[in-house]
Write an enzyme that holds these catalytic residues in place. Structure first.
Site, PDB file in Angstrom:
ATOM      1  N   HIS A  76      37.533  36.277  28.580  1.00  0.00           N
ATOM      2  CA  HIS A  76      37.884  37.626  28.122  1.00  0.00           C
ATOM      3  C   HIS A  76      39.390  37.819  28.200  1.00  0.00           C
ATOM      4  O   HIS A  76      40.012  37.431  29.179  1.00  0.00           O
ATOM      5  CB  HIS A  76      37.217  38.683  29.005  1.00  0.00           C
ATOM      6  N   TYR A 205      35.171  49.660  32.733  1.00  0.00           N
ATOM      7  CA  TYR A 205      35.321  50.390  33.992  1.00  0.00           C
ATOM      8  C   TYR A 205      35.390  51.877  33.647  1.00  0.00           C
ATOM      9  O   TYR A 205      36.291  52.293  32.913  1.00  0.00           O
ATOM     10  CB  TYR A 205      36.614  49.989  34.704  1.00  0.00           C
ATOM     11  N   LYS A 301      38.297  40.758  43.131  1.00  0.00           N
ATOM     12  CA  LYS A 301      39.230  39.825  43.764  1.00  0.00           C
ATOM     13  C   LYS A 301      38.677  38.966  44.893  1.00  0.00           C
ATOM     14  O   LYS A 301      39.305  37.980  45.290  1.00  0.00           O
ATOM     15  CB  LYS A 301      40.435  40.602  44.318  1.00  0.00           C
TER      16      LYS A 301
END
Ligand code: FAD
Ligand code: DHB
Length: 397
Positions: A76, A205, A301
């Site tokens: 992406h 998001y 992360k």
């Protein structure tokens, strides 16, 4: 008498940190043994992270374990931020000079790593019990454990604590040595894996009055979706129907976009916290990944940070064994922590911008919307998000 064995590096935990470290060491000609208290099936089927930074992808390829990821992973070059029912794309490729992310499940990364360890004669022992680490401040620390009802001892030059947040390595450091920095958030994420084609090509998001929502995916047939919920949310109160209804409400858009639903294969609630210990080392014990730090998942992360820790640790061990130098081992904690804190900041910032906080007043909510408006309309702000999301560069010092 316990069964005794000797190795160069004893690794506790066969998650991303432990397995990447073990294979990197093998590639440098350094021997290790990995001790894992769960079964191989459990570790390889646990539904967890899914976003790999460019650095993680590059490393896995260099290590020779990237073939299936290259074939099956989804590359992406952007994400969508959705608020006030409108979508705004952050274009990573344009903002970072061509970088992107790869969607490939943590479980798949672990399968590829386990296969590579086995194919190259690596020792990964699953279902070991009562693991303990000892003599950490001596030149030859030791790991004790039980396997198939036998007491065993592993004598090592170094121990890598890759046993996650609830492991035994961090608590084995004497009291007073480590300082903990901690923040818990007043919400969690309810996550589902669904048999449904992803409703968007890229991740979405979403900031919404009812709380954050995230649309992600695993492949062309599997969607992964999250909803902000109470930290102690009872999953039993959430029928599949209720989950889809809530997702449809929060993700709604003015442009006629539709959410495709399907059977829910797995669902669960995850708490959210930020946590760091300093230093990430005591004597000959080196902590890496979740055993040393936790980030809230909003920046995707956790897994990537675990991988960079062990990349830095492997380099330091390679220098020690090839040149007899302690320099990189001595700076391990400091080098890792500089990056860890930047990633902590980014994960906290994404979390703060996108979630509804129970104590926020209308001022705070307007401020969050202004921040989203700024990030999606200023090239400088979008670039800040993009360069952190695709992954900050690995520094040597
Ligand atoms: P882990 O993956 O936790 O591996 C540690 C290993 O050590 C485990 O296999 C464990 O069984 C083993 N172990 C523990 N104790 C012992 C012991 N005493 N003896 C031997 N072995 C032991 N990150 C994201 O970026 N996005 C996400 O969506 C996301 N979702 C998550 C969902 C959940 C439920 C959890 C818990 C984490 C999630 N994370 C996510 C975080 C990400 O998965 C972790 O940051 C990553 O797994 C860290 O890797 P690690 O190797 O440091 O630790
Ligand atoms: C996923 C998880 C995350 O925490 C995130 O920020 C993005 C995607 C995932 O599981 O796909």
């Amino acid at each position: 008498m316990p069964k005794a064995q000797r190795t160069q590096v004893g690794i506790v935990g066969a998650g991303p940190a432990g397995l990447v470290l073990s294979h990197l060491l093998y590639l440098h000609g350094i021997e290790s043994v990995v001790l894992e208290n769960r079964s191989r099936t459990y570790v390889e089927e646990r539904v967890r992270a899914g976003v790999l930074e460019q650095n993680t992808v590059d490393l896995l390829c260099e290590m020779g374990v990237g073939e299936r990821m290259k074939r099956e992973g989804l590359v992406h070059y952007g994400i969508e931020l959705r608020f006030k029912r409108r979508g705004h794309r952050i274009d990573f490729q344009e903002l970072t000079g061509g970088k992107g992310i790869t969607i490939y499940a943590q479980a798949e990364v672990l399968k590829d790593l386990n296969n590579a360890r086995i194919a190259t004669g690596g020792q990964v022992l699953f279902e070991v019990e009562d693991v303990g680490v000892h003599d950490l401040d001596s030149p030859m620390p030791k790991i004790t454990y039980r396997k198939d009802d036998a007491d065993c001892e592993l004598h090592c030059d170094f121990i890598a604590g890759c046993d996650g947040f609830h492991g035994i390595c961090r608590p084995s450091v004497p009291a007073g040595v480590l300082t903990e920095y901690d923040r818990t958030y007043p919400f969690g994420w309810l996550g589902i894996l669904a048999q449904a084609p992803p409703s968007s090509e890229e991740l979405i998001y979403t900031y919404h009055e009812l709380g954050f929502a995230l649309l992600s995916m695993r492949n062309s047939q599997l969607s992964r979706l999250y909803l902000q919920c109470a930290p102690d949310e009872d999953i039993n109160g959430w029928s599949d129907d209720r989950i889809w209804r809530e997702l449809r409400t929060r993700l709604a858009s003015t442009n006629g976009w539709k959410l495709t639903d399907g059977p829910v294969l797995q669902k669960g609630v995850t708490g959210m916290r930020s946590f760091v210990v300093e230093p990430m080392q005591y004597g000959r014990l080196y902590l890496a990944g979740d055993s040393a730090h936790i980030v809230p998942p909003t920046g995707a992360k956790g897994l990537n940070l675990a991988v960079t820790d062990v990349q830095i640790l492997a380099r330091a061990l390679e220098e020690y064994y090839s040149k007899g130098s302690h320099n990189l081992l001595d700076s391990y904690s400091e080098v890792c922590l500089r990056r860890v804190w930047k990633v902590q900041r980014f994960s906290w910032w994404m979390t703060s911008m996108l979630h509804r906080f129970p104590d926020d007043n209308p001022f705070d909510q307007r401020r969050q919307l202004a921040e989203l408006d700024y990030v999606t309309s200023s090239r400088a702000a979008a670039k800040t998000l993009a360069e952190n999301y695709v992954g900050l560069p690995l520094e040597d010092h």
